[in-house]
Design a protein around this motif. Structure first.
Motif, short mmCIF file in Angstrom:
data_model
loop_
_atom_site.label_atom_id
_atom_site.label_comp_id
_atom_site.label_asym_id
_atom_site.label_seq_id
_atom_site.Cartn_x
_atom_site.Cartn_y
_atom_site.Cartn_z
N GLU A 120 0.81 -1.21 0.00
CA GLU A 120 0.00 0.00 0.00
C GLU A 120 0.85 1.27 0.00
N LYS A 121 1.85 1.36 0.84
CA LYS A 121 2.63 2.60 0.93
C LYS A 121 3.34 2.93 -0.38
N PRO A 122 4.12 2.00 -0.96
CA PRO A 122 4.77 2.35 -2.23
C PRO A 122 3.78 2.59 -3.37
N SER A 123 2.66 1.87 -3.38
CA SER A 123 1.64 2.09 -4.41
C SER A 123 1.05 3.49 -4.27
N PHE A 124 0.75 3.87 -3.05
CA PHE A 124 0.20 5.19 -2.76
C PHE A 124 1.19 6.27 -3.22
N LEU A 125 2.43 6.14 -2.82
CA LEU A 125 3.45 7.13 -3.20
C LEU A 125 3.59 7.23 -4.72
N ASN A 126 3.58 6.09 -5.39
CA ASN A 126 3.73 6.07 -6.84
C ASN A 126 2.54 6.75 -7.53
N LEU A 127 1.33 6.49 -7.05
CA LEU A 127 0.13 7.05 -7.69
C LEU A 127 0.04 8.58 -7.54
N TYR A 128 0.57 9.10 -6.45
CA TYR A 128 0.41 10.52 -6.17
C TYR A 128 1.66 11.36 -6.40
N LYS A 129 2.81 10.74 -6.65
CA LYS A 129 4.09 11.47 -6.67
C LYS A 129 4.14 12.62 -7.69
N GLU A 130 3.44 12.50 -8.79
CA GLU A 130 3.49 13.56 -9.81
C GLU A 130 2.47 14.67 -9.55
N PHE A 131 1.62 14.51 -8.54
CA PHE A 131 0.52 15.44 -8.33
C PHE A 131 0.52 16.10 -6.95
N VAL A 132 1.22 15.48 -6.00
CA VAL A 132 1.16 15.93 -4.60
C VAL A 132 2.58 16.00 -4.06
N SER A 133 2.83 16.97 -3.22
CA SER A 133 4.17 17.13 -2.64
C SER A 133 4.50 15.94 -1.73
N GLU A 134 5.79 15.67 -1.61
CA GLU A 134 6.24 14.59 -0.72
C GLU A 134 5.79 14.86 0.71
N ASP A 175 3.13 16.52 1.78
CA ASP A 175 1.69 16.24 1.94
C ASP A 175 1.42 14.74 1.95
N MET A 176 2.11 14.00 1.10
CA MET A 176 1.93 12.55 1.08
C MET A 176 2.38 11.94 2.41
N GLN A 177 3.53 12.39 2.91
CA GLN A 177 4.05 11.85 4.16
C GLN A 177 3.14 12.19 5.33
N CYS A 178 2.60 13.38 5.35
CA CYS A 178 1.64 13.76 6.40
C CYS A 178 0.43 12.84 6.37
N TYR A 179 -0.07 12.57 5.16
CA TYR A 179 -1.22 11.68 5.03
C TYR A 179 -0.88 10.27 5.52
N ILE A 180 0.27 9.76 5.12
CA ILE A 180 0.70 8.43 5.56
C ILE A 180 0.82 8.37 7.08
N ASP A 181 1.47 9.37 7.66
CA ASP A 181 1.65 9.39 9.11
C ASP A 181 0.32 9.39 9.85
N GLU A 182 -0.67 10.05 9.28
CA GLU A 182 -1.97 10.17 9.94
C GLU A 182 -2.89 8.98 9.68
N HIS A 183 -2.82 8.37 8.50
CA HIS A 183 -3.81 7.37 8.11
C HIS A 183 -3.31 5.94 7.96
N PHE A 184 -2.03 5.72 7.92
CA PHE A 184 -1.51 4.37 7.75
C PHE A 184 -1.14 3.83 9.13
N ASP A 185 -2.15 3.47 9.89
CA ASP A 185 -1.97 3.03 11.27
C ASP A 185 -2.19 1.52 11.36
N VAL A 186 -1.24 0.83 11.95
CA VAL A 186 -1.29 -0.64 12.02
C VAL A 186 -2.51 -1.11 12.80
N ARG A 187 -2.77 -0.54 13.96
CA ARG A 187 -3.90 -0.98 14.79
C ARG A 187 -5.23 -0.73 14.08
N GLU A 188 -5.38 0.43 13.44
CA GLU A 188 -6.61 0.71 12.71
C GLU A 188 -6.82 -0.29 11.58
#
Length: 170
Positions: free
Chosen positions: A22-36, A38-51
């Motif tokens: 999921e993480k590398p796929s997400f980064l690849n899909l958005y890398k040309e459209f969204v700043s690194e 912003d992507m990292q902030c989203y990952i930090d907030e939403h890619f939670d193991v327990r959730e």
């Protein structure tokens, strides 16, 4: 080369394999459209193991991961009963989230993952998904019989996407 698609439970190992795709796929899909940033902030907030473990342990959800030589390279997340306003309340719907690492976009991997997802969802009336317009899987899913039902903009960054549907029972 051994390709295997299998159901995975919401354990620490299963979620680690999921995030490995999921993480590398997400980064690849958005890398040309969204700043690194912003992507990292989203990952930090939403890619939670327990959730993710809690989501996967919901009996309506099923996670399928495709492995090439024991390396996770793709996943299909099926969410039973996930509603979309385009579909009648009378229809049983399943939302599918589908991702494959860019370096593994091979027909054999796509087909293996699709076959397993389809076998898990075939008792539903409608399988639907929302796919970014620039996602290479858009063409594959159309080839598998999905049809466009709506142009939209998908979260989290409001990029152009298509809602696709595969009606199994009319």
């Amino acid at each position: 080369m051994e390709i295997v698609s299998k159901f995975v439970v919401g354990s620490d190992e299963g979620v680690a394999d999921f995030f490995a795709v999921e993480k590398p796929s997400f980064l690849n899909l958005y890398k040309e459209f969204v700043s690194e940033k912003d992507m990292q902030c989203y990952i930090d907030e939403h890619f939670d193991v327990r959730e993710k473990i809690n989501e996967l342990n919901n009996l309506s959800n099923q996670l399928i991961i495709t492995y090439q030589d024991n390396t996770p390279v793709g996943y299909g997340l099926l969410k039973g009963g996930s509603r979309h306003p385009k579909f009648s309340e009378e229809k049983r719907t399943t939302e599918m989230v589908f991702a494959i690492l860019p370096q593994y976009h091979f027909p054999e991997i796509q087909q293996s993952l699709w076959n397993k997802c389809f076998s898990a969802a075939k008792l539903t009336d409608v399988i639907w998904t929302n796919v970014l317009k620039h996602d290479p899987l858009l063409h594959f899913l159309k080839k598998m019989g999905f049809n466009d039902v709506e142009d939209s903009h998908t979260n989290p960054f409001s990029l152009p996407s298509s809602t696709l549907v595969l009606e199994l029972k009319k």
